[in-house]
Design an enzyme around this catalytic site. Structure first.
Site, short mmCIF file in Angstrom:
data_model
loop_
_atom_site.label_atom_id
_atom_site.label_comp_id
_atom_site.label_asym_id
_atom_site.label_seq_id
_atom_site.Cartn_x
_atom_site.Cartn_y
_atom_site.Cartn_z
N CYS A 29 0.94 -0.74 -0.18
CA CYS A 29 0.27 0.05 -0.18
C CYS A 29 0.82 1.24 -0.63
O CYS A 29 0.49 1.88 -0.38
CB CYS A 29 -1.10 0.02 0.96
SG CYS A 29 -1.97 -1.18 1.29
N GLY B 253 -3.35 -13.08 -2.53
CA GLY B 253 -2.20 -12.91 -2.61
C GLY B 253 -2.59 -13.86 -3.88
O GLY B 253 -3.51 -14.14 -4.81
N CYS C 114 -13.79 0.19 7.56
CA CYS C 114 -12.74 -0.80 6.51
C CYS C 114 -13.03 -0.12 5.65
O CYS C 114 -13.97 0.70 4.63
CB CYS C 114 -13.03 -2.03 6.24
SG CYS C 114 -13.38 -2.98 8.28
N CYS C 115 -11.14 0.45 4.08
CA CYS C 115 -11.26 1.15 3.31
C CYS C 115 -12.19 0.21 2.55
O CYS C 115 -11.68 -0.93 2.47
CB CYS C 115 -10.04 0.91 2.72
SG CYS C 115 -8.63 0.24 2.67
#
Length: 397
Positions: free
Chosen positions: A85, A122, A216-217
């Site tokens: 990020c 992932g 939460c984004c």
């Protein structure tokens, strides 16, 4: 840590409106558009750009070239960066470093992300995950819930550790989301511009620990870019020299991440504190001198603990800082006037450069309804688990 040896100016920034997954152009189109906006803002012809640094997380090798080629085919070096990020600010770090060192006179930092709905995952299942040590550390401290998003378990766990240490109310985290929506309502580039009440935030479904859905984004698509150059280049071409990078630091994990027994440190508290200390020392300022901050609020819990890691408020006092409104307009320091990751959105590779764009606009006095009056010192904090943290201080020159 970098104390600026040669002045580096941010002369142009560009950001496209952030959107929900599925409502965006392909990554290379978004990236090229943001780059062109930054060049236009700077008043620089792409022919003058000598290097490009491009950050993204979910993309194939040389995706940076695919985006940059949409701007021009000048043969310059293009570097692709993936630091989770903090990829966008890592691109900015290297672009700034190239200019500061005298290697180049003008460089572009670009970040983009084309995301899919749902929690982060992932890309490979046939090799060890770079997050394995972090997951093992978290699991040893609080267990692991297969049905909960992994990132929420990291940051929700950090929030829970804070509650247990300082006895704050769970809805204190919710207040951060309320503020984020209030700020984003003034930002036409943000993905979530509808305000929320504290009751609405707390009534949304629980994700993990103290975190509810509205804390939460969201997965987001978008792109942003910045043009950095030397002072002689800016003077020669008559560019806007109002914003300078006064100091910048990048840190990675130390043993305390894995052996402290504190989830706050697992998610980067010590990386953040170390980077902030280096920046304050290099620039000769302190947190009390800051007017505006864009920090990495991927979850409301991370915003709260980051207040303390950056020194915006002493350890253990974040609840009072929030309840007193010291984190918003009329308070001590306006945090995330853009709406932050929670409401502006979090297209991973673009986030660091979107933060840069917001702070440049603030220091130029171009932030419209979001403007922080008289802003002179602006701090950016961008964090990636795995891990990397970049803290940047911008000043009005």
């Amino acid at each position: 840590m970098t104390q600026m040896k040669r002045a580096v100016h941010v002369v142009g920034v560009g950001m496209i409106p952030f959107t929900k997954p599925g409502a965006c152009d392909p990554y290379h189109v978004m990236g090229a558009r943001a780059a062109r906006l930054a060049l236009e803002d700077a008043g620089v012809d792409y022919q003058h750009v000598q290097q490009a640094y491009v950050g993204y997380v979910y993309g194939d090798s040389t995706a940076g070239q695919a985006a940059i080629y949409g701007v021009g085919l000048t043969g310059i070096p293009v570097f692709n960066l993936n630091n989770n990020c903090s990829s966008g600010s890592s691109a900015l770090f290297l672009a700034r470093q190239a200019v500061e060192s005298g290697l180049v006179e003008c460089a572009i930092a670009l970040g983009f992300e084309q995301m899919v709905p749902g929690a982060l995952k992932g890309a490979y299942d046939d090799r060890p995950s770079p997050m394995a040590r972090f997951v093992d550390t978290m699991t040893a401290q609080q267990g692991y819930q297969p049905d909960a998003p992994r990132a929420a378990q990291f940051f929700g766990g950090a929030g829970q550790d804070y509650i247990e240490q300082y006895g704050i109310r769970a809805d204190t985290f919710g207040r951060i989301s309320v503020k984020a929506r209030q700020h984003a309502a003034r930002n036409p580039l943000a993905v979530f511009r509808q305000t929320l009440t504290l009751e609405e935030v707390m009534a949304s479904p629980t994700v993990f620990g103290p975190l509810t859905r509205y804390q939460c984004c969201p997965p987001t698509c978008g792109a942003a870019a910045a043009i950095v150059c030397s002072e002689p280049f800016a003077r020669k071409h008559g560019l806007d020299r109002r914003v300078v990078i006064a100091a910048q630091a990048m840190t990675t994990d130390t043993p305390s991440t894995f052996d402290s027994g504190d989830m706050r440190k697992v998610v980067g508290y010590d990386m953040t504190a170390a980077a902030a200390r280096q920046v304050y020392e290099a620039a000769g300022v302190g947190p009390e001198d800051l007017d505006v901050v864009e920090l990495h609020d991927c979850f409301s819990a991370n915003e709260l603990i980051t207040y303390e890691a950056l020194g915006l408020t002493p350890e253990g006092t974040a609840e009072k800082f929030i309840v007193d409104g010291d984190n918003t307009y009329g308070g001590r320091v306006v945090t995330n006037p853009s709406g932050g990751l929670l409401s502006k959105g979090h297209p991973l590779g673009a986030t660091g450069l979107a933060q840069c764009a917001e702070l440049v606009w603030q220091l130029r006095g171009q932030a419209d309804q979001r403007q922080v009056a008289g802003a002179r010192n602006a701090l950016q904090h961008n964090l990636g688990l795995g891990g990397a943290c970049v803290v940047t201080l911008y000043q009005a020159a």
